[in-house]
Design a protein around this motif. Structure first.
Motif: not given
Length: 475
Positions: A8-27
């Motif tokens: 389950l943890v192996l997929t968390d980095p992908v979920a993290r970059l999706v959650r923080n996408a707004a900070f990089a102005n990525v829709d």
């Protein structure tokens, strides 16, 4: 529970970059960042299964093109930014490309850390290449923690059964899955070789690696023969088939089987050159000669004089000293974010053209290094402790009681004295006695022990050291 938690943890980095996408102005509503992340992992793993691995720029371009097809009306800059954000997230660029670290707590309240990487950068003649970690390979295999060899054998059995039943479309899907497993095995072996090139001690070449290489060799021998048999069977059936759809599915299946066969042939080549990589890594790492500057007092002879100089006069001195001490400079991995700052940085001073490198065995004109009297006295005291009975070299090294810098010199002196007494170099004349070092070495009787020596400066068979008294030396 621990195995399921890790999956389950192996997929968390992908979920993290999706959650923080707004900070990089990525829709993230326009771009499916999860699919882009999985595509980046797929491309990195697949490139490790072949001769040339993908570079960072090529991977960014590939993911940007996928983002363009995903959102046709989006600007090119927005697609490129989405690709950069995904690659940065998989590299953990926000934390200096260090490993992702997660803490697991068991039923007894004990906590243990699980650290892993997904993608990582390595230098190469073509630039910064992207490598996939074993955890990324697991994501490449649909997140299942299965044995690669067993999985491919299972796919082979299913494929043969589907061919007997003439279910060519289903056989094509099975062959595609088998191809992914074959590429994953080649990628895992590539990662093993790269780890050996970085640090030969980081991989168990005594037991684990020979066993894995033997297993890979047996796997390739059996798979190449079966690949040829299945390929000939399918190719022969195409000529007698009249249905157009079946012929098309059979043709696609043949192309997939040919790719799988090529992956197995490449894997056989890598297995055959694995021991050469191991030997070359030993020669370049174990026998690398460390450089010490014992005759230089950096504080009095370098730092204080340089700090008194103006910037214009101090800069050439600092750069010349740094070039000599650091030696070979590994080129930095350039990122798009820091490329402008790097290009605007002041140029480095060129190295002298008449630099004459030191060659092994040449001592003429070389400023020989010496040890401080306090270090020689401490090393002599430790070695004299072995006058009553032979003592292991590892035990003597642990008896050094000096400050940190002097302790390292004393340990080095004890180690070199024992090695010289055990296997002295052949010289035509008596060496000069430098502060009693020659007499110290001549007083030692050294033989190989049964234990293992493992220190930061030397490792291998331990040595039994005995300090001879004067009457024993005369005899």
């Amino acid at each position: 529970m621990r195995a399921r938690w890790r999956a389950l943890v192996l997929t968390d980095p992908v979920a993290r970059l999706v959650r923080n996408a707004a900070f990089a102005n990525v829709d993230d509503r326009r771009f499916d960042l999860r699919q882009l992340a999985l595509a980046a992992v797929d491309i990195a793993v697949a490139s490790m299964g072949f001769a040339r691995q993908i570079t960072l720029g090529e991977l960014l371009d590939s993911i940007a093109e996928l983002a363009v097809r995903m959102a046709p009306g989006a600007p090119r800059d927005a697609c490129a930014e989405a690709a950069r954000w995904v690659i940065k997230g998989l590299l953990n660029d926000a934390e200096g490309q260090r490993a992702f670290v997660y803490a697991f707590t068991d039923d007894d309240g004990r906590r243990e850390e699980f650290a892993f990487k997904l993608l990582q950068l390595q230098d190469s003649p073509d630039g910064a290449i992207v490598q996939a970690s074993p955890q990324a390979v697991m994501l490449y295999l649909s997140g299942l923690d299965l044995d690669v060899d067993d999985a491919e054998a299972a796919f082979s059995v299913v494929l043969q059964r589907q061919l007997r039943d003439r279910r060519f479309e289903a056989a094509g899907r099975t062959a595609a899955q088998a191809e992914r497993v074959s590429v994953a095995m080649a990628a895992s072996l590539t990662e093993l070789m790269e780890a050996t090139r970085r640090d030969v001690r980081a991989v168990d070449w005594a037991v684990d690696v020979p066993r894995r290489l033997e297993r890979a060799r047996e796997h390739v021998e059996s798979r190449v023969a079966e690949d040829a048999e299945v390929l000939n069977h399918v190719a022969a059936g195409i000529d007698t088939e009249t249905d157009a759809a079946v012929r098309q599915a059979s043709g696609e299946l043949v192309e997939t089987l040919r790719r799988i066969r090529q992956v197995h042939l490449d894997l056989a080549s890598r297995v055959g050159t694995a021991h050469t990589v191991f030997i070359q890594a030993q020669l370049s790492q174990v026998f690398a000669r460390p450089v010490h500057l014992r005759l230089l007092d950096p504080e009095k002879e370098l730092f204080h004089p340089v700090l008194r100089l103006p910037d214009r006069d101090a800069l050439p001195v600092i750069e010349a000293f740094g070039d000599r001490v650091l030696g070979l400079r590994v080129p930095r991995l350039l990122h798009l974010d820091s490329l402008v700052d790097t290009l605007l940085a002041p140029p480095r001073a060129p190295e002298p053209d008449d630099f004459d490198p030191e060659r092994p065995g040449e001592t003429a004109g070389v400023d020989l290094q010496s040890y401080p009297p306090m270090v020689i006295e401490a090393a002599s005291r430790v070695l004299r402790a072995a006058s009553d009975a032979p003592r292991p070299l590892s035990s003597l090294l642990s008896d050094v009681d000096l400050a940190e810098g002097d302790a390292q010199d004393a340990i080095e002196l004890i180690l070199l004295s024992a090695l010289w007494a055990y296997a002295p170099d052949g010289v035509s004349e008596e060496p000069e006695d430098d502060d009693g070092l020659a007499a110290l070495v001549a007083s030692l009787a050294v033989e190989r022990g049964d234990d293992v020596l493992d220190t930061p400066v030397a490792w291998g068979d331990d040595l039994l050291v005995r300090f001879l008294r004067e009457e024993e030396e005369s005899r």
